[in-house]
Motif scaffolding. Sequence first.
Motif, PDB file in Angstrom:
ATOM      1  N   SER A   1       8.849 127.329 -11.443  1.00 47.98           N
ATOM      2  CA  SER A   1      10.294 127.518 -11.647  1.00 47.98           C
ATOM      3  C   SER A   1      10.543 128.628 -12.655  1.00 47.98           C
ATOM      4  CB  SER A   1      10.997 126.258 -12.144  1.00 47.98           C
ATOM      5  OG  SER A   1      10.281 125.118 -11.908  1.00 47.98           O
ATOM      6  N   SER A   2       9.702 128.711 -13.693  1.00 50.64           N
ATOM      7  CA  SER A   2       9.875 129.768 -14.692  1.00 50.64           C
ATOM      8  C   SER A   2       9.660 131.131 -14.065  1.00 50.64           C
ATOM      9  CB  SER A   2       8.887 129.583 -15.840  1.00 50.64           C
ATOM     10  OG  SER A   2       9.080 128.340 -16.442  1.00 50.64           O
TER      11      SER A   2
ATOM     12  N   ASP B   1      24.442 123.986  -2.474  1.00 50.50           N
ATOM     13  CA  ASP B   1      23.914 122.631  -2.382  1.00 50.50           C
ATOM     14  C   ASP B   1      24.904 121.689  -1.713  1.00 50.50           C
ATOM     15  OD1 ASP B   1      21.735 120.797  -3.095  1.00 50.50           O
ATOM     16  OD2 ASP B   1      23.329 119.803  -4.233  1.00 50.50           O
TER      17      ASP B   1
ATOM     18  N   LEU C   1      15.196 127.157  -7.055  1.00 52.67           N
ATOM     19  CA  LEU C   1      14.717 126.909  -8.426  1.00 52.67           C
ATOM     20  C   LEU C   1      14.945 125.448  -8.803  1.00 52.67           C
ATOM     21  CD1 LEU C   1      15.402 129.278 -11.423  1.00 52.67           C
ATOM     22  CD2 LEU C   1      15.288 126.851 -11.733  1.00 52.67           C
ATOM     23  N   TRP C   2      16.124 124.940  -8.465  1.00 47.06           N
ATOM     24  CA  TRP C   2      16.488 123.554  -8.774  1.00 47.06           C
ATOM     25  C   TRP C   2      15.481 122.595  -8.129  1.00 47.06           C
ATOM     26  CZ3 TRP C   2      20.956 121.543 -11.334  1.00 47.06           C
ATOM     27  CH2 TRP C   2      21.151 120.171 -11.183  1.00 47.06           C
TER      28      TRP C   2
ATOM     29  N   PHE D   1      24.244 127.479  -7.640  1.00 45.46           N
ATOM     30  CA  PHE D   1      23.549 126.279  -7.141  1.00 45.46           C
ATOM     31  C   PHE D   1      24.502 125.279  -6.478  1.00 45.46           C
ATOM     32  CE2 PHE D   1      22.794 121.799  -8.120  1.00 45.46           C
ATOM     33  CZ  PHE D   1      21.760 121.565  -7.229  1.00 45.46           C
ATOM     34  N   VAL D   2      25.624 124.975  -7.135  1.00 47.45           N
ATOM     35  CA  VAL D   2      26.492 123.892  -6.681  1.00 47.45           C
ATOM     36  C   VAL D   2      27.036 124.163  -5.273  1.00 47.45           C
ATOM     37  CG1 VAL D   2      28.595 122.607  -7.178  1.00 47.45           C
ATOM     38  CG2 VAL D   2      27.138 123.306  -9.038  1.00 47.45           C
TER      39      VAL D   2
ATOM     40  N   ALA E   1      12.657 132.052 -12.182  1.00 45.94           N
ATOM     41  CA  ALA E   1      13.730 132.478 -13.084  1.00 45.94           C
ATOM     42  C   ALA E   1      13.496 133.890 -13.594  1.00 45.94           C
ATOM     43  CB  ALA E   1      13.842 131.501 -14.252  1.00 45.94           C
TER      44      ALA E   1
ATOM     45  N   PHE F   1      12.096 122.677  -9.699  1.00 48.00           N
ATOM     46  CA  PHE F   1      12.055 122.049 -11.015  1.00 48.00           C
ATOM     47  C   PHE F   1      12.207 120.539 -10.925  1.00 48.00           C
ATOM     48  CE2 PHE F   1      13.766 120.485 -14.961  1.00 48.00           C
ATOM     49  CZ  PHE F   1      12.943 121.076 -15.884  1.00 48.00           C
ATOM     50  N   PHE F   2      13.280 120.077 -10.243  1.00 50.77           N
ATOM     51  CA  PHE F   2      13.590 118.650 -10.278  1.00 50.77           C
ATOM     52  C   PHE F   2      12.796 117.850  -9.255  1.00 50.77           C
ATOM     53  CE2 PHE F   2      17.396 120.284 -12.418  1.00 50.77           C
ATOM     54  CZ  PHE F   2      17.415 119.455 -13.515  1.00 50.77           C
TER      55      PHE F   2
ATOM     56  N   TYR G   1       2.583 121.599 -18.496  1.00 51.44           N
ATOM     57  CA  TYR G   1       1.989 122.915 -18.267  1.00 51.44           C
ATOM     58  C   TYR G   1       0.862 123.115 -19.278  1.00 51.44           C
ATOM     59  CZ  TYR G   1       5.428 123.815 -21.967  1.00 51.44           C
ATOM     60  OH  TYR G   1       6.185 123.733 -23.107  1.00 51.44           O
TER      61      TYR G   1
ATOM     62  N   TRP H   1       7.050 123.252 -13.411  1.00 48.57           N
ATOM     63  CA  TRP H   1       7.770 124.067 -14.395  1.00 48.57           C
ATOM     64  C   TRP H   1       7.294 125.512 -14.413  1.00 48.57           C
ATOM     65  CZ3 TRP H   1       9.127 120.878 -19.399  1.00 48.57           C
ATOM     66  CH2 TRP H   1       9.766 119.692 -19.016  1.00 48.57           C
TER      67      TRP H   1
ATOM     68  N   GLY I   1      19.080 129.854  -6.457  1.00 47.38           N
ATOM     69  CA  GLY I   1      19.438 128.839  -7.442  1.00 47.38           C
ATOM     70  C   GLY I   1      19.023 127.452  -6.963  1.00 47.38           C
TER      71      GLY I   1
ATOM     72  N   VAL J   1      10.413 130.969 -21.381  1.00 40.80           N
ATOM     73  CA  VAL J   1      10.320 130.963 -19.909  1.00 40.80           C
ATOM     74  C   VAL J   1       9.239 131.933 -19.462  1.00 40.80           C
ATOM     75  CG1 VAL J   1      11.532 131.581 -17.781  1.00 40.80           C
ATOM     76  CG2 VAL J   1      12.722 130.296 -19.541  1.00 40.80           C
TER      77      VAL J   1
ATOM     78  N   MET K   1       2.628 115.718 -20.472  1.00 40.11           N
ATOM     79  CA  MET K   1       3.917 116.072 -21.049  1.00 40.11           C
ATOM     80  C   MET K   1       3.668 116.917 -22.290  1.00 40.11           C
ATOM     81  SD  MET K   1       7.042 115.787 -20.304  1.00 40.11           S
ATOM     82  CE  MET K   1       8.300 116.756 -21.106  1.00 40.11           C
TER      83      MET K   1
END
Lengths: 273, 322
Positions: free
Chosen positions: B292-293, B265, B279-280, B261-262, B296, B283-284, B70, B289, B276, B55, B67
């Motif tokens: 997001s790293s 959200d 970051l989610w 996160f949950v 983190a 990333f998504f 990065y 990436w 959280g 990370v 792919m």
Amino acid sequence: MRQGLTWFNIASLLLGFLFLYLPIALLIIYSFNESRLVTVWAGFSTKWYAEMLQNQGLLNAGWVTLKVAFTSSCFATVLGTMAGLIMSRFGSFHGRTLFSGMIYAPLVMPEVITGLSLLLMFVAVALDRGFVTVTLAHITFSMCYVAVVVQSRLAGFDRSIEEAAMDLGCPPGRTFFQITLPIIAPAVVAGWLLSFTLSLDDLVIASFTTGPGATTLPMKIYSQVRLGVTPEINAVCTILVGLVATGVLTASLITRRQEMRREAEERQAIANS
Amino acid sequence: MSSSPPPAAPATAPQAAVESPEVARQGTQKLLKYLVIAVPYLWLLAFFLAPFLIVLKISLVEVRVAMPPYSELITFVEDGWIAFHGSLENYLWLWDDPLYINSYLSSLKIAATSTVLTLLVGYPIAYGMARAPRRWRFALLMLVILPFWTSFLIRVYAWIGILKKEGLLNLALTHLGLISEPLTILNTDIAVYIGIVYSYLPFMVLPLYANLEKMDLSLLEAAADLGCRPIKAFWVVTVPLSMTGIVAGCFLVFIPAVGEFVIPDLLGGSETLMIGKTLWTEFFNNRDWPVSSAVAVILLLVLIIPIVLFQRQQQRSAEAEA
């Protein structure tokens, strides 16, 4: 000084448990609701359970989740028991501080960090994402929970039994399997159950580390929950809650009975001697 | 292992013959010990520590449409030279965009507030459990542990049906005549607080109960004999004695809540900022990436002090127990 419960104690216990259980109770009740509207009660019905059983996507996700949970909890129990043993019985060795750090840190590490870091590692070593990667991720965080549970059990029992066995010439490996393991068995079982339910439950880490074909049940539930509350999801949740509650209650009653029997035997032995 | 040195002099021979299998066995045992240590140790190095280093590495590179998405940190150029392409650009980006700083600050605020709320709700429960008759305690303990085993996602989901505008809480309050207009609770910060308190309550109650149960009640009697009123005795005797439980419970709630996160959200609104969730999304949804790293890494730096303090405390109490 008055012993026993005051009114304040009783009220806080009642309100506390009401707070803990009412939401789950309501969820279960409304899974039997005839109406699709979640807040309007239209009579008892099990039709959402029937509908759930027709949903192939949900069933596949359930199967994947069970496989991941079973595999990861078995590995995590073995690794975690080893780690717990190391922490409480092996004394000092090089890198012990780092080791205990790596055991305690995952317990409080935010899931988004664990998930992201594992995913980036799997990508870096070009491991295809799917069943294997989710399982590896789950083993890693579950084993730390097992280690802590086993360690606290080991801290609580008399080391002299093991020492006696070794003084009588029993090699350490055999001492572990014949003396230590039977005593810590309840903790090992509890650790396995904990790993199983942690894996069954995990949304965040699975979302990061899974790949096509390995969608887990929490991920499926999450994607449907975002669209709104449905009785079908309530039905799935009720079954999950029921399974976990039965498993945990049975396991804890069995361990408690064993514990009481062991204590009674110990008392008996002391009385006889 | 089995090759022991030949006896140097005949006089010492019998003794050496007795010792050598013993020495060999000790050697095997030592090997076994290191083998047992090596397996979980290497596992955690590979699946816990190494991922963090990766990370850190990816937070220093650029996003790329490929792919993996990065660029390389280190490339090998001719003549055995290596070129280093790292930069702190992602971190500068976090600093420049107020979204990230606000997310960190707001996460800390939400986590701290909910930790205090959880303590306020959890302490009376743990206190009541510790004072309950001994034969009830196992059942009470089971009642606290059981929700902890139940799916986190399901417990958060259960609150959606309760808190939403046409949900059960508004329905009940309207029926009771307490409110005329339905309250907006879902998708606000209040819903996030409720969600965190509810989900993390067992983490607070269990260490508190473990601590309060062990308390020597004769201390309270002594305080009462000396004329201390029960409420004062609670503050000057019970609370200081349960400090380890309070600290452990607060760490167990605060640290994971910061990166939650949950709950934000599902229960929070679009203006509920938590790192959280940021970051989610990064990333998504943005598929960035490297950024997001970097998010983190900073989150870990923010949490490293509480995590280290928590570990120290755990180690100390584990050693005290042993």
